[in-house]
Enzyme design. Sequence first.
Site, PDB file in Angstrom:
ATOM      1  N   SER A 142       8.287  -1.924   1.038  1.00 53.46           N
ATOM      2  CA  SER A 142       8.331  -0.521   1.465  1.00 53.46           C
ATOM      3  C   SER A 142       9.239  -0.418   2.679  1.00 53.46           C
ATOM      4  O   SER A 142       9.401  -1.403   3.417  1.00 53.46           O
ATOM      5  CB  SER A 142       6.918  -0.065   1.852  1.00 53.46           C
ATOM      6  OG  SER A 142       6.977   1.179   2.508  1.00 53.46           O
ATOM      7  N   TYR A 155      -0.964  -2.160   5.956  1.00 52.20           N
ATOM      8  CA  TYR A 155      -0.009  -1.938   4.855  1.00 52.20           C
ATOM      9  C   TYR A 155       1.378  -2.434   5.266  1.00 52.20           C
ATOM     10  O   TYR A 155       2.055  -3.126   4.497  1.00 52.20           O
ATOM     11  CB  TYR A 155       0.027  -0.445   4.531  1.00 52.20           C
ATOM     12  CG  TYR A 155       0.992   0.000   3.453  1.00 52.20           C
ATOM     13  CD1 TYR A 155       0.669  -0.111   2.100  1.00 52.20           C
ATOM     14  CD2 TYR A 155       2.225   0.569   3.789  1.00 52.20           C
ATOM     15  CE1 TYR A 155       1.547   0.340   1.114  1.00 52.20           C
ATOM     16  CE2 TYR A 155       3.100   1.018   2.812  1.00 52.20           C
ATOM     17  CZ  TYR A 155       2.755   0.897   1.474  1.00 52.20           C
ATOM     18  OH  TYR A 155       3.627   1.348   0.497  1.00 52.20           O
TER      19      TYR A 155
HETATM   20  N1  LIG Z   1       4.748   6.323  -3.222  1.00 55.25           N
HETATM   21  C1  LIG Z   1       5.522   6.059  -2.194  1.00 55.25           C
HETATM   22  O1  LIG Z   1       6.030   6.968  -1.512  1.00 55.25           O
HETATM   23  C2  LIG Z   1       5.845   4.632  -1.835  1.00 55.25           C
HETATM   24  C3  LIG Z   1       6.596   4.385  -0.675  1.00 55.25           C
HETATM   25  C4  LIG Z   1       6.884   3.077  -0.330  1.00 55.25           C
HETATM   26  C5  LIG Z   1       6.430   2.032  -1.118  1.00 55.25           C
HETATM   27  N2  LIG Z   1       5.714   2.292  -2.223  1.00 55.25           N
HETATM   28  C6  LIG Z   1       5.231   1.154  -3.014  1.00 55.25           C
HETATM   29  O2  LIG Z   1       5.569   1.323  -4.378  1.00 55.25           O
HETATM   30  C7  LIG Z   1       4.523   0.791  -5.201  1.00 55.25           C
HETATM   31  C8  LIG Z   1       4.024   1.871  -6.144  1.00 55.25           C
HETATM   32  O3  LIG Z   1       3.506   2.952  -5.363  1.00 55.25           O
HETATM   33  P1  LIG Z   1       2.780   4.196  -6.018  1.00 55.25           P
HETATM   34  O4  LIG Z   1       3.003   5.351  -5.124  1.00 55.25           O
HETATM   35  O5  LIG Z   1       3.144   4.295  -7.456  1.00 55.25           O
HETATM   36  O6  LIG Z   1       1.236   3.749  -5.879  1.00 55.25           O
HETATM   37  P2  LIG Z   1      -0.041   4.551  -6.468  1.00 55.25           P
HETATM   38  O7  LIG Z   1      -1.096   4.474  -5.429  1.00 55.25           O
HETATM   39  O8  LIG Z   1       0.365   5.886  -6.939  1.00 55.25           O
HETATM   40  O9  LIG Z   1      -0.445   3.711  -7.743  1.00 55.25           O
HETATM   41  C9  LIG Z   1      -0.933   2.401  -7.591  1.00 55.25           C
HETATM   42  C10 LIG Z   1      -1.675   1.995  -8.847  1.00 55.25           C
HETATM   43  O10 LIG Z   1      -2.241   0.704  -8.558  1.00 55.25           O
HETATM   44  C11 LIG Z   1      -3.590   0.690  -8.983  1.00 55.25           C
HETATM   45  N3  LIG Z   1      -4.357  -0.227  -8.129  1.00 55.25           N
HETATM   46  C12 LIG Z   1      -4.728  -0.025  -6.839  1.00 55.25           C
HETATM   47  N4  LIG Z   1      -5.475  -1.058  -6.407  1.00 55.25           N
HETATM   48  C13 LIG Z   1      -5.579  -1.929  -7.451  1.00 55.25           C
HETATM   49  C14 LIG Z   1      -6.225  -3.181  -7.626  1.00 55.25           C
HETATM   50  N5  LIG Z   1      -6.956  -3.741  -6.641  1.00 55.25           N
HETATM   51  N6  LIG Z   1      -6.104  -3.813  -8.817  1.00 55.25           N
HETATM   52  C15 LIG Z   1      -5.393  -3.246  -9.830  1.00 55.25           C
HETATM   53  N7  LIG Z   1      -4.766  -2.050  -9.722  1.00 55.25           N
HETATM   54  C16 LIG Z   1      -4.857  -1.403  -8.545  1.00 55.25           C
HETATM   55  C17 LIG Z   1      -4.080   2.129  -8.833  1.00 55.25           C
HETATM   56  O11 LIG Z   1      -5.187   2.400  -9.688  1.00 55.25           O
HETATM   57  C18 LIG Z   1      -2.837   2.932  -9.194  1.00 55.25           C
HETATM   58  O12 LIG Z   1      -2.802   3.274 -10.562  1.00 55.25           O
HETATM   59  C19 LIG Z   1       3.434   0.308  -4.238  1.00 55.25           C
HETATM   60  O13 LIG Z   1       3.581  -1.069  -4.004  1.00 55.25           O
HETATM   61  C20 LIG Z   1       3.717   1.081  -2.980  1.00 55.25           C
HETATM   62  O14 LIG Z   1       3.247   0.424  -1.818  1.00 55.25           O
HETATM   63  C21 LIG Z   1       5.403   3.564  -2.603  1.00 55.25           C
END
Ligand SMILES: NC(=O)c1ccc[n+]([C@@H]2O[C@H](COP(=O)([O-])OP(=O)(O)OC[C@H]3O[C@@H](n4cnc5c(N)ncnc54)[C@H](O)[C@@H]3O)[C@@H](O)[C@H]2O)c1
Length: 244
Positions: A142, A155
């Site tokens: 991230s 995080y």
């Molecule tokens: N959304 C953003 O703006 C953003 C920004 C920077 C980085 N990221 C990174 O991108 C990636 C995807 O982000 P996102 O926004 O799609 O996340 P999200 O929270 O929308 O989705 C994450 C998914 O992971 C699943 N999950 C959570 N904990 C779990 C566990 N213990 N075991 C199995 N599944 C589990 C959840 O049920 C969910 O479906 C992540 O690594 C996030 O840190 C996202």
Amino acid sequence: MKLDGKVAVVVGGGRNVGEGISHLFTKEGAKISIFDADEGRASSVTNALKKEGGQAMYTIGDVTKPADVSAMIDATVKAFGHVDILCNCAAISDRQNLFDLADEEWEKVLSVTLSGSYYCLRYAAIQMRKQGTGGAIVNFSSGSAFRGSALRISYDAAKGGIVAMTRSAAVQLTPYNIRVNAIAPGMVGSQVGGMIPPNERQFHNLLGKMTMPSDMAKVVLFLVSDDSGHIIGQTINVDAGGSA
Ligand SMILES: NC(=O)c1ccc[n+]([C@@H]2O[C@H](COP(=O)([O-])OP(=O)(O)OC[C@H]3O[C@@H](n4cnc5c(N)ncnc54)[C@H](O)[C@@H]3O)[C@@H](O)[C@H]2O)c1
């Protein structure tokens, strides 16, 4: 089609980024194995992929439990024969300063976001090495790994760890023709954990529009395809110029 015949495991494929990746990869001919903790989300995305004519399955489990991760890889191989691609998207975030953050929350966020990504990487790599046909792994760091925050710390530490883990995994897996890279998103789609929808998020980037999961999926496709064959061990900022 760029992924014809490939099998892609999408961890956290139940929503947002992982969901976007699953749709694009299906269009490109991959078979999708979603691994998520939330059955409602995983089954609904899997059904949508099947309706689009794709081959898809899901497994429910917790990335912090190596036995769940190992069973998911076994179930994928049983259904589809092999594992060629891992997209490591699952994460959770803290939302407090360090004075207010409970010690248990620090541990939980690190456990899901860093250790969970490690277990998925490790068990996918074990399977890929066994197959002997190489593979591609994309971890999710991230922008938070590179910038301090007033309301997050566990995080950010986990996402910094993913940058380092990606480098060492690349060093250890390239001899097996397994390419490992990471993406550092700015803001993409809804918030991690989903509390703020895309249209309500305040973002700062050079494009003046929010990066959506479908935009991110195109970069992931590039990183798992042969077009990026000489990119190894890198963490790529995909933030619409936000870090610039
Ligand atoms: N959304 C953003 O703006 C953003 C920004 C920077 C980085 N990221 C990174 O991108 C990636 C995807 O982000 P996102 O926004 O799609 O996340 P999200 O929270 O929308 O989705 C994450 C998914 O992971 C699943 N999950 C959570 N904990 C779990 C566990 N213990 N075991 C199995 N599944 C589990 C959840 O049920 C969910 O479906 C992540 O690594 C996030 O840190 C996202």
